[in-house]
Design a protein around this motif. Structure first.
Motif, PDB file in Angstrom:
ATOM      1  N   PHE A 131      -6.782  24.763 -18.097  1.00 14.97           N
ATOM      2  CA  PHE A 131      -5.724  25.187 -19.006  1.00 14.97           C
ATOM      3  C   PHE A 131      -5.032  23.945 -19.561  1.00 14.97           C
ATOM      4  O   PHE A 131      -4.693  23.031 -18.813  1.00 14.97           O
ATOM      5  CB  PHE A 131      -4.698  26.072 -18.291  1.00 14.97           C
ATOM      6  N   CYS A 132      -4.830  23.932 -20.872  1.00 16.28           N
ATOM      7  CA  CYS A 132      -4.164  22.816 -21.539  1.00 16.28           C
ATOM      8  C   CYS A 132      -2.881  23.310 -22.204  1.00 16.28           C
ATOM      9  O   CYS A 132      -2.884  24.360 -22.872  1.00 16.28           O
ATOM     10  CB  CYS A 132      -5.068  22.200 -22.618  1.00 16.28           C
ATOM     11  N   THR A 133      -1.822  22.560 -22.027  1.00 17.23           N
ATOM     12  CA  THR A 133      -0.562  22.869 -22.700  1.00 17.23           C
ATOM     13  C   THR A 133      -0.393  21.880 -23.842  1.00 17.23           C
ATOM     14  O   THR A 133      -0.450  20.657 -23.631  1.00 17.23           O
ATOM     15  CB  THR A 133       0.630  22.756 -21.729  1.00 17.23           C
ATOM     16  N   VAL A 134      -0.226  22.393 -25.056  1.00 12.63           N
ATOM     17  CA  VAL A 134      -0.083  21.539 -26.245  1.00 12.63           C
ATOM     18  C   VAL A 134       1.204  21.928 -26.974  1.00 12.63           C
ATOM     19  O   VAL A 134       1.607  23.084 -26.981  1.00 12.63           O
ATOM     20  CB  VAL A 134      -1.299  21.687 -27.201  1.00 12.63           C
ATOM     21  N   ARG A 135       1.822  20.917 -27.600  1.00 14.66           N
ATOM     22  CA  ARG A 135       3.064  21.141 -28.342  1.00 14.66           C
ATOM     23  C   ARG A 135       2.908  20.599 -29.756  1.00 14.66           C
ATOM     24  O   ARG A 135       2.425  19.492 -29.962  1.00 14.66           O
ATOM     25  CB  ARG A 135       4.248  20.457 -27.651  1.00 14.66           C
ATOM     26  N   GLY A 138       5.097  19.013 -35.489  1.00 16.69           N
ATOM     27  CA  GLY A 138       5.881  19.341 -36.674  1.00 16.69           C
ATOM     28  C   GLY A 138       6.168  20.824 -36.713  1.00 16.69           C
ATOM     29  O   GLY A 138       5.834  21.577 -35.785  1.00 16.69           O
ATOM     30  N   GLY A 139       6.780  21.246 -37.802  1.00 14.38           N
ATOM     31  CA  GLY A 139       7.051  22.664 -37.963  1.00 14.38           C
ATOM     32  C   GLY A 139       8.015  23.182 -36.915  1.00 14.38           C
ATOM     33  O   GLY A 139       9.090  22.604 -36.691  1.00 14.38           O
ATOM     34  N   ASP A 140       7.628  24.259 -36.258  1.00 14.29           N
ATOM     35  CA  ASP A 140       8.505  24.877 -35.258  1.00 14.29           C
ATOM     36  C   ASP A 140       8.417  24.194 -33.896  1.00 14.29           C
ATOM     37  O   ASP A 140       9.145  24.575 -32.968  1.00 14.29           O
ATOM     38  CB  ASP A 140       8.144  26.362 -35.086  1.00 14.29           C
ATOM     39  N   ARG A 141       7.519  23.220 -33.772  1.00 15.70           N
ATOM     40  CA  ARG A 141       7.315  22.511 -32.497  1.00 15.70           C
ATOM     41  C   ARG A 141       7.062  23.502 -31.351  1.00 15.70           C
ATOM     42  O   ARG A 141       7.574  23.356 -30.249  1.00 15.70           O
ATOM     43  CB  ARG A 141       8.504  21.610 -32.169  1.00 15.70           C
ATOM     44  N   ARG A 142       6.244  24.494 -31.644  1.00 17.59           N
ATOM     45  CA  ARG A 142       5.924  25.498 -30.631  1.00 17.59           C
ATOM     46  C   ARG A 142       4.980  24.925 -29.580  1.00 17.59           C
ATOM     47  O   ARG A 142       4.211  23.986 -29.848  1.00 17.59           O
ATOM     48  CB  ARG A 142       5.302  26.725 -31.287  1.00 17.59           C
ATOM     49  N   THR A 143       5.046  25.487 -28.392  1.00 12.59           N
ATOM     50  CA  THR A 143       4.192  25.072 -27.290  1.00 12.59           C
ATOM     51  C   THR A 143       3.225  26.196 -26.951  1.00 12.59           C
ATOM     52  O   THR A 143       3.611  27.374 -26.906  1.00 12.59           O
ATOM     53  CB  THR A 143       5.037  24.719 -26.045  1.00 12.59           C
ATOM     54  N   TYR A 144       1.955  25.831 -26.726  1.00 13.04           N
ATOM     55  CA  TYR A 144       0.923  26.821 -26.416  1.00 13.04           C
ATOM     56  C   TYR A 144       0.204  26.393 -25.137  1.00 13.04           C
ATOM     57  O   TYR A 144       0.019  25.207 -24.871  1.00 13.04           O
ATOM     58  CB  TYR A 144      -0.115  26.914 -27.541  1.00 13.04           C
TER      59      TYR A 144
END
Length: 214
Positions: A131-135, A138-144
């Protein structure tokens, strides 16, 4: 002479009355072609839906395989074709979902700069392990948090900047880019999916054309 003629006439009328007219060649070909298109199409749709709602996609695919096997093996009496379609359907389920997802993201996915903040190997018995967490940068700076289904295979480390592909509809998780040793994986997956689709269509059409009556 009269008795003989009467016997022949009676026998002929008896045979004609008990026989069932076989479907015409055109009618059989059209019906076989419709099934040959419908079965792979439903499996592709189910596999695509499974990338969004897993259980719904599995239900669609399993129901399609069950109905196809029943028709080909039970009504058409072509056990070999039914077996081919059943095993081919399960194989298509494995490849079609990733193929649809990767092709969709490569075609219409929006490129977004992001940074990898965490990589974890959860060592699960079922399902993806990495599992990788990415942020977003730019934009909304959402994290997935994405899994191997979204191409997290440990090719990126925390702190690495990557260009992810986002679903413009927001239905699917973003996809991580391929590593150098993953080149042509999307093309290979699409090629295998195409081949399995043709095998399913051919097996279904053959079963319909060679169907046997009871």
């Amino acid at each position: 002479m009269s008795a003989s003629g009467t016997a022949v006439e009676a026998g002929g009328s008896s045979g004609t009355g008990s026989s069932r007219p076989a479907p015409s060649g055109v009618r059989k070909a059209v019906g076989s072609a419709l099934w040959a298109v419908l079965v792979p199409a439903l499996l592709l749709v189910g596999s695509a839906v499974g990338q969004w709602v897993t259980w719904l996609g599995v239900v669609v695919c399993m129901a399609t395989i069950a109905v196809a096997a029943s028709v080909i093996g039970g009504f058409w009496h072509r056990a070999g074709a039914a077996t081919l379609v059943s095993f081919g359907g399960f194989a298509l389920m494995l490849f079609a979902g990733p193929a649809v997802y990767e092709g969709y993201m490569a075609t219409v996915g929006e490129p977004v700069d992001a940074v990898v903040t965490r990589v974890a190997d959860r060592d699960q018995r079922r399902g993806p392990d990495m599992f990788c967490t990415v942020r977003e940068l730019g934009g909304d700076r959402r994290t997935y948090e994405v899994s191997q289904q979204e191409n997290c295979f440990g090719q990126a480390e925390p702190g690495d900047r990557v260009e992810i592909r986002k679903d413009p509809l927001g239905l699917l998780d973003p996809r991580l880019p391929d590593s150098p040793d993953q080149r042509n994986t999307t093309e290979i997956t699409l090629a295998v999916t195409t081949g399995l689709t043709l095998v399913l269509a051919g097996g279904t059409f053959y079963g319909g054309q060679r169907r046997r009556g009871r």
